[in-house]
Write a protein that holds these residues in place. Structure first.
Motif, PDB file in Angstrom:
ATOM      1  N   LYS A   1       0.741  -0.773  -0.082  1.00 55.33           N
ATOM      2  CA  LYS A   1      -0.351  -0.068  -0.007  1.00 55.33           C
ATOM      3  C   LYS A   1       1.132   1.363  -0.542  1.00 55.33           C
TER       4      LYS A   1
ATOM      5  N   GLU B   1       0.659   4.281  -2.781  1.00 52.99           N
ATOM      6  CA  GLU B   1       0.133   5.581  -2.339  1.00 52.99           C
ATOM      7  C   GLU B   1       1.538   6.877  -2.545  1.00 52.99           C
TER       8      GLU B   1
ATOM      9  N   GLU C   1      -4.813  -3.795   1.284  1.00 56.81           N
ATOM     10  CA  GLU C   1      -5.151  -2.907   1.565  1.00 56.81           C
ATOM     11  C   GLU C   1      -5.397  -1.992   0.096  1.00 56.81           C
TER      12      GLU C   1
ATOM     13  N   ALA D   1      -6.377  -1.843  -2.218  1.00 58.62           N
ATOM     14  CA  ALA D   1      -8.077  -1.419  -2.855  1.00 58.62           C
ATOM     15  C   ALA D   1      -8.780  -0.518  -2.369  1.00 58.62           C
ATOM     16  N   SER D   2      -8.165  -0.037  -1.308  1.00 57.28           N
ATOM     17  CA  SER D   2      -9.122   0.844  -0.195  1.00 57.28           C
ATOM     18  C   SER D   2      -8.732   2.516  -1.223  1.00 57.28           C
ATOM     19  N   LEU D   3      -7.605   3.038  -1.634  1.00 63.42           N
ATOM     20  CA  LEU D   3      -6.764   4.158  -1.778  1.00 63.42           C
ATOM     21  C   LEU D   3      -7.998   4.274  -3.717  1.00 63.42           C
ATOM     22  N   ASP D   4      -7.638   5.947  -3.746  1.00 70.10           N
ATOM     23  CA  ASP D   4      -9.188   6.356  -4.453  1.00 70.10           C
ATOM     24  C   ASP D   4      -8.383   6.334  -5.982  1.00 70.10           C
TER      25      ASP D   4
END
Length: 429
Positions: free
Chosen positions: A257, A261, A286, A288-291
């Motif tokens: 992640k 990022e 995790e 997948a949770s990023l915009d």
């Protein structure tokens, strides 16, 4: 002439046997020469792929045992081992089988299109070696026509059914024109090779391949005009790529992640499309949770594949109907050709009888016999000779209980209509 198809495929034989029965291009000329000389087949074609080896033969109806022995000897196999995996189709069933193969209905992947091209290559090769005559040529051409109708009139080949194809297909939901996008492929195995091919077909021109060993990464990347790197170099290239598809055997995630990022900050909200085909996963969940990140796993792809398989199964039913119609059309053509040949022989026999009676009459006239007597004798002789053999065969058939022959005779000569015309009713008196 009988049509016989025999062979093995992925359903009847393991790959160990299939590879031993495969015909290599180098031995094809030898195979055609031996096959036609020893099997009783006057025409032959050979289809040899990774999933099947099939022989299409026109000739003697009982040629299958001879072909089996020949195949076993040609490939140095035990005939019993080959026979256990062999299937044989004759005449109408052989026609149906070839059309199902051409339409992708007999393939490991339902509806796959490659088999039609392979079948066309087999036909071309048979013609080049002088092994395909008018019978097989007519069958192949009709089969290709049916396969084309299946492709154009059903959806059997429209939806992806492989993991690699499904992954690339899903990328279209994010990027309408993938020719502008750069792809990072993590791994260099067969799945990633297939992904690279599908991406190239979709328009992607810029490839980056990351692998544990640089040599394999470079080999795959260079085949697509790209660049190979090792796994540790991924972070420095991450901001430049748009599509990331990963399939390795790593026990731990390769892409985390944090790295994504940092790359996103440089990308200014340009989206990522990621597919993690690996099990265990190569990309941390995790991510997948990023915009602006669209991450899919192999389970997501399976859902797409299963839906597409169900869609293909519906189309397959339509395709089977088209094949059934194509088989009937071809068999009708053969019957029509057989009728033409039979009628030609029938006419030739009648003309021989006519010529013989005419010559007999001319001799009589030259000898001074009364012309009226000659004409009546010729007419009587010709009638008797034309009707003698049919009369003998009708009596024989009736004695044997085949009464349908009598019905055919009445229909052929419209005897029922003749009876009606010659019947005198009270009203006519």
């Amino acid at each position: 002439m009988a049509l016989v198809t025999l062979g093995i495929n992925h359903r009847t034989a393991p790959v160990e046997l299939r590879e031993r029965v495969a015909f290599t291009p180098e031995r094809m000329a030898e195979a055609f020469a031996e096959l036609r000389a020893t099997s009783g087949a006057t025409e032959a074609a050979i289809l040899s792929t990774c999933n099947r080896t099939e022989l299409y033969l026109a000739g003697d109806d009982d040629c299958a045992p001879m072909v089996l022995r020949w195949m076993a000897g040609f490939h140095r196999l035990d005939a019993a081992e080959l026979e256990d995996a062999l299937y044989v189709h004759r005449d109408g069933d052989a026609v149906r089988h070839m059309m199902r193969v051409a339409a992708g209905l007999d393939s490991m992947v339902l509806g796959e299109p490659q088999i039609l091209g392979q079948l066309k290559d087999a036909y071309t090769l048979a013609r080049e070696h002088g092994a395909s005559g008018s019978f097989l040529s007519r069958l192949f051409e009709h089969t290709f026509s049916v396969a084309k109708r299946v492709r154009t009139q059903t959806a059997i080949g429209e939806n992806p059914v492989s993991v690699a194809y499904a992954a690339v297909s899903m990328a279209h939901h994010i990027f309408a024109d993938m020719s502008r996008n750069k792809a990072l492929l993590i791994g260099a195995g067969k799945t990633i090779e297939l992904v690279a091919r599908h991406l190239a077909d979709a328009g992607v021109k810029d490839f980056l391949v990351a692998n544990r060993t640089l040599e394999r990464a470079q080999a795959l990347a260079e085949s697509r005009g790209g660049k190979g790197i090792v796994l540790s170099e991924i972070p420095e290239h991450l901001a430049d790529v748009d599509i990331i598809i990963s399939s390795t055997a790593s026990p731990l995630p390769i892409l985390g992640k944090g790295a994504v990022e940092r790359a996103l900050k440089k990308r200014k909200h340009r989206p990522y499309f990621m597919v993690d085909i690996a099990v265990p996963r190569d990309i941390e969940p995790e991510v997948a949770s990023l915009d602006d990140v669209y991450l899919y796993t192999v389970d997501d792809l399976r859902q797409v594949i299963e839906e597409n398989i169900r869609s293909r199964e519906g189309a397959a039913r339509e395709a089977e109907n088209l094949v059934a119609s194509g088989v009937q059309d071809f068999l009708n053509q053969l019957r029509a050709l057989d009728a033409v040949s039979t009628l030609k022989q029938f006419r030739q026999r009648a003309e021989l009888l006519r010529d013989a009676e005419t010559e007999k009459a001319l001799r009589a006239l030259r000898n001074g016999t009364d012309p009226e007597t000659v004409l009546r004798s010729m007419a009587r002789g010709l009638t008797n000779k034309l009707l003698h053999e049919p009369s003998v065969q009708v009596r024989k058939a009736t004695t044997e209980g085949r009464t349908e022959v009598t019905e055919w005779l009445r229909e052929l000569h419209q005897l029922d209509a003749l009876d009606a015309d010659t019947t005198t009713t009270p009203e006519k008196l």
